[in-house]
Design a protein around this motif. Structure first.
Motif, PDB file in Angstrom:
ATOM      1  N   ASP A  31       1.109  -1.029  -0.400  1.00  0.00           N
ATOM      2  CA  ASP A  31      -0.205  -0.072  -0.291  1.00  0.00           C
ATOM      3  C   ASP A  31       0.873   1.145  -0.494  1.00  0.00           C
ATOM      4  O   ASP A  31       1.245   1.825   0.298  1.00  0.00           O
ATOM      5  CB  ASP A  31      -1.132  -0.067   1.307  1.00  0.00           C
ATOM      6  N   SER A  32       1.328   1.934  -1.395  1.00  0.00           N
ATOM      7  CA  SER A  32       2.353   2.712  -0.936  1.00  0.00           C
ATOM      8  C   SER A  32       1.512   4.132  -0.752  1.00  0.00           C
ATOM      9  O   SER A  32       1.879   5.155  -0.086  1.00  0.00           O
ATOM     10  CB  SER A  32       2.268   3.418  -2.713  1.00  0.00           C
ATOM     11  N   SER A  33       0.185   4.121  -0.397  1.00  0.00           N
ATOM     12  CA  SER A  33      -0.916   5.361   0.548  1.00  0.00           C
ATOM     13  C   SER A  33       0.144   5.289   1.733  1.00  0.00           C
ATOM     14  O   SER A  33       0.482   6.696   2.270  1.00  0.00           O
ATOM     15  CB  SER A  33      -1.817   5.550   0.383  1.00  0.00           C
ATOM     16  N   LEU A  34       1.021   4.888   2.456  1.00  0.00           N
ATOM     17  CA  LEU A  34       1.746   4.861   3.801  1.00  0.00           C
ATOM     18  C   LEU A  34       2.728   5.209   3.672  1.00  0.00           C
ATOM     19  O   LEU A  34       3.784   5.387   4.566  1.00  0.00           O
ATOM     20  CB  LEU A  34       1.586   3.518   4.010  1.00  0.00           C
ATOM     21  N   LYS A  35       3.601   5.632   2.570  1.00  0.00           N
ATOM     22  CA  LYS A  35       5.136   5.978   2.653  1.00  0.00           C
ATOM     23  C   LYS A  35       4.731   7.373   3.809  1.00  0.00           C
ATOM     24  O   LYS A  35       5.612   7.728   4.244  1.00  0.00           O
ATOM     25  CB  LYS A  35       5.214   6.951   1.243  1.00  0.00           C
ATOM     26  N   GLU A  36       3.797   8.565   3.416  1.00  0.00           N
ATOM     27  CA  GLU A  36       3.781   9.540   4.073  1.00  0.00           C
ATOM     28  C   GLU A  36       4.325   9.009   5.640  1.00  0.00           C
ATOM     29  O   GLU A  36       5.452   9.760   6.181  1.00  0.00           O
ATOM     30  CB  GLU A  36       3.004  10.680   4.398  1.00  0.00           C
ATOM     31  N   GLU A  37       3.817   8.312   6.580  1.00  0.00           N
ATOM     32  CA  GLU A  37       3.241   7.412   6.920  1.00  0.00           C
ATOM     33  C   GLU A  37       4.431   6.743   7.827  1.00  0.00           C
ATOM     34  O   GLU A  37       5.400   7.280   9.038  1.00  0.00           O
ATOM     35  CB  GLU A  37       2.333   6.966   7.629  1.00  0.00           C
ATOM     36  N   TYR A  38       5.689   6.061   6.773  1.00  0.00           N
ATOM     37  CA  TYR A  38       6.887   5.482   7.028  1.00  0.00           C
ATOM     38  C   TYR A  38       7.850   6.213   7.155  1.00  0.00           C
ATOM     39  O   TYR A  38       8.887   6.613   7.888  1.00  0.00           O
ATOM     40  CB  TYR A  38       6.667   4.630   5.969  1.00  0.00           C
TER      41      TYR A  38
END
Length: 220
Positions: A31-38
């Motif tokens: 799920d690339s949408s988690l990049k900012e959180e990561y």
């Protein structure tokens, strides 16, 4: 050139990552949408490490390599032409299974828990490797800091799989020439950004020289 006091201190090796970060990185792969959180969690854990080193009086701080799975596999995440492969995947491709299995036992890597970067195409030699870590550290502290890179020998040996890499590079020496160019370009960038110490990681050269000099394919 920067002069350091005798017996200046630094950290050798990486710091442990939280279970939350490890779990989030696994989810990020799907799920690339988690990049900012990561990225925020990587920064927060890096900040904790750097501040801790500053607090205890370490002279040359380090990021703790929080964003890296290990000291060389992270290169595959940055450089096109390199793919992470699990040891059983490599074993299925190599014709030299006996030597490869022996090298796994010698390096205590036979549990298939460590991925190795394998060169599957000609690599780009002007790619940033450590620059995100540099930017994080400079946001956190004004202290002297160092960055780490895997040695050209270590990278070339681990990335060479004759049955795969041999289709795009004539031999391991030709691959090694591109690896050296990749690291030289990165070192120049690191120096220009004010990195005071660059550590070249080479943990296995002596073992290869004395125990496995004739193997064409090995875990390293």
């Amino acid at each position: 050139m920067k002069s350091f006091k005798p017996f200046s201190t630094t950290l050798i090796g990486s710091m442990p990552r939280s279970n939350e970060l490890l779990s989030l990185k696994q989810k990020l792969q799907k799920d690339s949408s988690l990049k900012e959180e990561y990225d925020k969690m990587v920064f927060d854990e890096t900040k904790f490490v750097v501040n801790m080193l500053d607090k205890v009086g370490i002279d040359v701080v380090i990021s703790g390599e929080i964003s890296r799975d290990n000291y060389m596999s992270y290169v595959a995440e940055h450089v096109d032409g390199i793919k992470l492969m699990a040891t059983d995947q490599i074993l299925s491709l190599t014709e030299n299974k006996g030597d490869f299995n022996k090298s796994l036992e010698e390096m205590d890597a036979s549990d298939n828990s460590m991925n190795s970067p394998i060169c599957v195409d000609r690599i780009k030699t002007d790619v940033e490797l450590d620059i995100d870590e540099v930017r994080m550290i400079k946001k956190i502290t004004d202290s002297d800091f160092k960055m780490t890179l895997p040695s050209p020998y270590l990278l070339t040996r681990s990335m060479w799989l004759k049955e795969v890499t041999g289709k795009v590079y004539e031999n391991r020496n030709e691959l090694g020439n591109d690896v050296v160019k990749l690291l030289i370009n990165e070192i120049k960038r690191l120096v220009s950004l004010g990195v005071k110490v660059i550590q070249i990681d080479e943990p296995i050269l002596s073992e290869v020289v004395f125990t496995n000099t004739n193997s064409s394919n090995s875990f390293y």
